[in-house]
Design a protein around this motif. Structure first.
Motif, PDB file in Angstrom:
ATOM      1  N   ILE A   1       0.855  -1.184   0.000  1.00 48.41           N
ATOM      2  CA  ILE A   1       0.000   0.000   0.000  1.00 48.41           C
ATOM      3  C   ILE A   1       0.888   1.230   0.000  1.00 48.41           C
ATOM      4  N   CYS A   2       0.768   2.030  -1.053  1.00 46.30           N
ATOM      5  CA  CYS A   2       1.679   3.160  -1.240  1.00 46.30           C
ATOM      6  C   CYS A   2       1.091   4.075  -2.302  1.00 46.30           C
ATOM      7  N   GLY A   3       1.530   5.327  -2.305  1.00 49.21           N
ATOM      8  CA  GLY A   3       1.120   6.242  -3.352  1.00 49.21           C
ATOM      9  C   GLY A   3       1.831   6.005  -4.664  1.00 49.21           C
ATOM     10  N   ASP A   4       2.941   5.248  -4.621  1.00 46.66           N
ATOM     11  CA  ASP A   4       3.722   4.907  -5.814  1.00 46.66           C
ATOM     12  C   ASP A   4       4.449   6.098  -6.426  1.00 46.66           C
ATOM     13  N   GLY A   5       4.363   7.267  -5.792  1.00 45.67           N
ATOM     14  CA  GLY A   5       5.086   8.428  -6.297  1.00 45.67           C
ATOM     15  C   GLY A   5       6.500   8.455  -5.754  1.00 45.67           C
ATOM     16  N   LEU A   6       7.438   8.816  -6.610  1.00 45.48           N
ATOM     17  CA  LEU A   6       8.848   8.882  -6.234  1.00 45.48           C
ATOM     18  C   LEU A   6       9.331  10.312  -6.417  1.00 45.48           C
ATOM     19  N   THR A   7       9.636  10.989  -5.326  1.00 48.80           N
ATOM     20  CA  THR A   7      10.128  12.353  -5.389  1.00 48.80           C
ATOM     21  C   THR A   7      11.547  12.372  -5.947  1.00 48.80           C
ATOM     22  N   PRO A   8      12.040  13.550  -6.356  1.00 50.65           N
ATOM     23  CA  PRO A   8      13.433  13.615  -6.806  1.00 50.65           C
ATOM     24  C   PRO A   8      14.429  13.058  -5.790  1.00 50.65           C
TER      25      PRO A   8
ATOM     26  N   ARG B   1       6.049   4.471 -10.007  1.00 46.90           N
ATOM     27  CA  ARG B   1       6.216   3.042 -10.274  1.00 46.90           C
ATOM     28  C   ARG B   1       5.393   2.282  -9.245  1.00 46.90           C
ATOM     29  N   ALA B   2       4.510   1.416  -9.695  1.00 48.53           N
ATOM     30  CA  ALA B   2       3.705   0.636  -8.758  1.00 48.53           C
ATOM     31  C   ALA B   2       4.611  -0.173  -7.843  1.00 48.53           C
ATOM     32  N   ARG B   3       4.285  -0.202  -6.540  1.00 52.91           N
ATOM     33  CA  ARG B   3       5.172  -0.833  -5.574  1.00 52.91           C
ATOM     34  C   ARG B   3       5.404  -2.315  -5.830  1.00 52.91           C
TER      35      ARG B   3
ATOM     36  N   GLY C   1      21.797   2.182  -9.306  1.00 53.67           N
ATOM     37  CA  GLY C   1      21.980   1.707 -10.674  1.00 53.67           C
ATOM     38  C   GLY C   1      20.786   0.951 -11.218  1.00 53.67           C
ATOM     39  N   ILE C   2      19.574   1.337 -10.781  1.00 56.35           N
ATOM     40  CA  ILE C   2      18.361   0.677 -11.249  1.00 56.35           C
ATOM     41  C   ILE C   2      18.027   1.125 -12.669  1.00 56.35           C
ATOM     42  N   ASN C   3      17.673   0.198 -13.516  1.00 57.26           N
ATOM     43  CA  ASN C   3      17.256   0.520 -14.884  1.00 57.26           C
ATOM     44  C   ASN C   3      15.825   1.048 -14.849  1.00 57.26           C
ATOM     45  N   THR C   4      15.628   2.312 -15.195  1.00 59.62           N
ATOM     46  CA  THR C   4      14.303   2.931 -15.128  1.00 59.62           C
ATOM     47  C   THR C   4      13.689   3.155 -16.516  1.00 59.62           C
ATOM     48  N   ASP C   5      14.187   2.451 -17.519  1.00 56.44           N
ATOM     49  CA  ASP C   5      13.590   2.564 -18.849  1.00 56.44           C
ATOM     50  C   ASP C   5      12.115   2.186 -18.783  1.00 56.44           C
ATOM     51  N   GLY C   6      11.262   3.054 -19.312  1.00 55.96           N
ATOM     52  CA  GLY C   6       9.837   2.780 -19.326  1.00 55.96           C
ATOM     53  C   GLY C   6       9.079   3.303 -18.125  1.00 55.96           C
ATOM     54  N   TRP C   7       9.788   3.768 -17.093  1.00 54.27           N
ATOM     55  CA  TRP C   7       9.096   4.341 -15.934  1.00 54.27           C
ATOM     56  C   TRP C   7       8.607   5.741 -16.309  1.00 54.27           C
ATOM     57  N   ILE C   8       7.422   6.082 -15.852  1.00 53.46           N
ATOM     58  CA  ILE C   8       6.895   7.400 -16.157  1.00 53.46           C
ATOM     59  C   ILE C   8       7.589   8.454 -15.296  1.00 53.46           C
ATOM     60  N   ARG C   9       7.931   9.571 -15.917  1.00 49.44           N
ATOM     61  CA  ARG C   9       8.565  10.685 -15.202  1.00 49.44           C
ATOM     62  C   ARG C   9       7.562  11.820 -15.017  1.00 49.44           C
ATOM     63  N   ASN C  10       7.734  12.555 -13.925  1.00 51.84           N
ATOM     64  CA  ASN C  10       6.924  13.749 -13.725  1.00 51.84           C
ATOM     65  C   ASN C  10       7.846  14.922 -13.424  1.00 51.84           C
TER      66      ASN C  10
ATOM     67  N   PRO D   1      -0.187   9.668 -11.787  1.00 50.96           N
ATOM     68  CA  PRO D   1      -0.237   8.861 -13.014  1.00 50.96           C
ATOM     69  C   PRO D   1       0.915   7.864 -13.067  1.00 50.96           C
ATOM     70  N   LEU D   2       0.593   6.630 -13.472  1.00 45.26           N
ATOM     71  CA  LEU D   2       1.584   5.557 -13.518  1.00 45.26           C
ATOM     72  C   LEU D   2       1.906   5.103 -14.933  1.00 45.26           C
ATOM     73  N   GLY D   3       1.228   5.668 -15.938  1.00 42.45           N
ATOM     74  CA  GLY D   3       1.392   5.159 -17.281  1.00 42.45           C
ATOM     75  C   GLY D   3       0.623   3.859 -17.455  1.00 42.45           C
ATOM     76  N   GLU D   4       0.666   3.308 -18.669  1.00 43.09           N
ATOM     77  CA  GLU D   4       0.019   2.035 -18.983  1.00 43.09           C
ATOM     78  C   GLU D   4      -1.456   2.041 -18.584  1.00 43.09           C
ATOM     79  N   GLY D   5      -2.076   3.224 -18.674  1.00 47.07           N
ATOM     80  CA  GLY D   5      -3.503   3.326 -18.450  1.00 47.07           C
ATOM     81  C   GLY D   5      -3.947   3.441 -17.005  1.00 47.07           C
ATOM     82  N   LEU D   6      -3.008   3.425 -16.045  1.00 41.09           N
ATOM     83  CA  LEU D   6      -3.375   3.402 -14.631  1.00 41.09           C
ATOM     84  C   LEU D   6      -2.976   4.678 -13.899  1.00 41.09           C
ATOM     85  N   VAL D   7      -3.778   5.011 -12.889  1.00 38.99           N
ATOM     86  CA  VAL D   7      -3.499   6.129 -11.989  1.00 38.99           C
ATOM     87  C   VAL D   7      -3.658   5.636 -10.555  1.00 38.99           C
ATOM     88  N   ASN D   8      -2.698   5.993  -9.704  1.00 35.85           N
ATOM     89  CA  ASN D   8      -2.812   5.719  -8.271  1.00 35.85           C
ATOM     90  C   ASN D   8      -3.527   6.913  -7.642  1.00 35.85           C
ATOM     91  N   VAL D   9      -4.644   6.659  -6.983  1.00 40.28           N
ATOM     92  CA  VAL D   9      -5.442   7.715  -6.361  1.00 40.28           C
ATOM     93  C   VAL D   9      -5.605   7.374  -4.887  1.00 40.28           C
TER      94      VAL D   9
END
Length: 424
Positions: free
Chosen positions: A45-52, A100-102, A62-71, A229-237
């Motif tokens: 259970i999390c907001g899935d938002g990642l601050t700077p 990124r979904a947890r 060194g995590i590969n973040t290709d495809g992760w949505i940026r805000n 917004p998480l991309g791939e059609g989903l939003v965490n609310v």
């Protein structure tokens, strides 16, 4: 007869804090066993938002973040106003956040720890510590594999150092007497997912007013809502509420969430037919509400040590940061020859945490005591949101998005404030 398994370090929990600890320890060549109750991928259970600040820790691992949505900005709503504030340009972290979904995020971090050499054991429920009889030192843990015969003896894992990264329950820490500090803030987060046309928006959105009925014509409740917004059609609310102590608030969060959803714009698609998964809630332990963070061979990392920010409910950045710091002090300690020398090094872990976060968390406790009163929050929102310079300062403070060194005047002001108050 089962033999005890030995390692240099046992880490309990493979969330962001546990995986970061294991990753950095394994990179030093130490043997690390990570015991995770669940099996990946698993939901949290999390907001899935990642601050700077969290993104900076992800980059370090060194995590590969290709495809992760940026805000690239934070949008705040309240008092009839809408203001968008870009993430600041800083030296110590990037000028963007991510989402990124947890269930996926934790798996990414755990895989990175394994790549670095950590030994991950999934489906392992830690049932208690192993205590050295004479010294009282934690020298390992007992654990039971998922599906194991309850009558069978538990498995035993031994190590000179044990890390509790087991989340808000902190069962290992609690079992050795490290109870919650009840006068520290406690948050509650409630969230679900929706399929929505907003899924690809490059923002993080906060709604600073929650009403128990029609907006503006009902009672204003303590807390705020978010749309990530998480991309791939989903939003965490979700929504978060804050209490300046650990006492229950008596708020029906599920009902409050439903009321909020009934008043959002129809075009957002936050409707029952678009909902993905249940509305679920969890507690957020804040401002070092459990300690000490080191003692008798046991370190606390992340939520187990109450490291969620009282300003915004952010826990991931601090879990990863504390894991990184813990790994550094553990590696240095295990290079010493005696237990006394090792303990002196490990005690510096808590001092480093206090130096890095103690003043900031004290400011957060003051903030929590104010905004838990809806009338004060209403005044702040009504008069503060229309002032862009003030909002940039507030966003830096609330998101911990400021440079500790060589920053602008806002950064220097926040740093001065954190040094002027007692450390949490």
């Amino acid at each position: 007869m089962r033999l005890d398994e030995m390692a240099d370090v046992i880490v309990v929990g493979a969330g962001p804090g546990g995986s970061a600890t294991a990753h950095y320890l394994a990179q030093t060549g130490l043997t690390v066993i990570v015991l995770e109750k669940g099996t990946f991928p698993r939901d949290k259970i999390c907001g899935d938002g990642l601050t700077p600040r969290a993104v900076a820790e992800i980059i370090r691992m060194g995590i590969n973040t290709d495809g992760w949505i940026r805000n690239y900005s934070l949008v705040a709503h309240g008092g009839g106003h809408r203001i968008e504030v870009p993430w600041p340009e800083l030296n110590s972290m990037p000028s963007y956040g991510m989402a990124r979904a947890r269930g996926q995020f934790d798996h990414d971090l755990a895989k990175r720890a394994v790549e670095s050499g950590a030994d991950l054991r999934e489906g392992m429920t830690v049932t208690g510590p192993i205590i050295h009889e004479r010294s009282g030192r934690v020298i390992g843990v007992e654990a039971r594999p998922k599906g194991a015969d309850r009558k069978a003896p538990p498995l035993r894992f031994l190590a000179p150092v044990v890390v509790d990264a087991g989340g808000v329950s902190a069962r290992l820490a609690t079992s050795v007497g490290r109870e919650k500090i009840v006068n520290r803030p406690m948050g509650v987060a409630t969230r679900t997912y929706f399929r929505s046309p907003r899924a690809d928006e490059p923002i993080m959105e906060s709604h600073l007013e929650l009403w128990d009925g029609e907006p503006g014509r009902s009672n204003l409740m303590p807390g705020y809502g978010w749309v990530f917004p998480l991309g791939e059609g989903l939003v965490n609310v979700g929504l978060g509420s804050l209490s300046s102590t650990a006492k229950p608030t008596g708020i029906d969060y599920r009902r409050l969430f439903d009321t909020w959803m009934s008043n959002v714009p129809e075009e957002w698609g936050f409707t029952p037919e678009n909902q993905v998964g249940q509305v679920r809630g969890a507690a957020l332990p804040m401002a070092f509400n459990r300690g000490p963070h080191y003692g008798n061979g046991l370190l606390l990392v992340g939520d187990a040590g109450g490291m969620v920010s009282p300003f915004n409910g952010e826990g991931i950045a601090y879990a990863m940061q504390s894991g990184r710091l813990a790994a550094d002090f553990i590696a240095q300690a295990l290079a010493r020859r005696t237990l006394g020398q090792q303990d002196r090094v490990l005690r510096q872990y808590q001092e480093e945490l206090r130096s890095e976060l103690g003043g900031y968390y004290t400011l957060g406790r003051i903030f929590a005591s104010l905004i838990e009163k809806p009338e004060i929050m209403h005044l702040c929102v009504h008069y503060g949101l229309p002032r862009p310079t003030l909002m940039r300062l507030v966003m830096k403070l609330l998101s911990d998005g400021y440079d500790r060194r060589d920053g602008d005047w806002m950064d220097r002001l926040i740093t001065a404030l954190t040094k002027a108050v007692p450390s949490a």
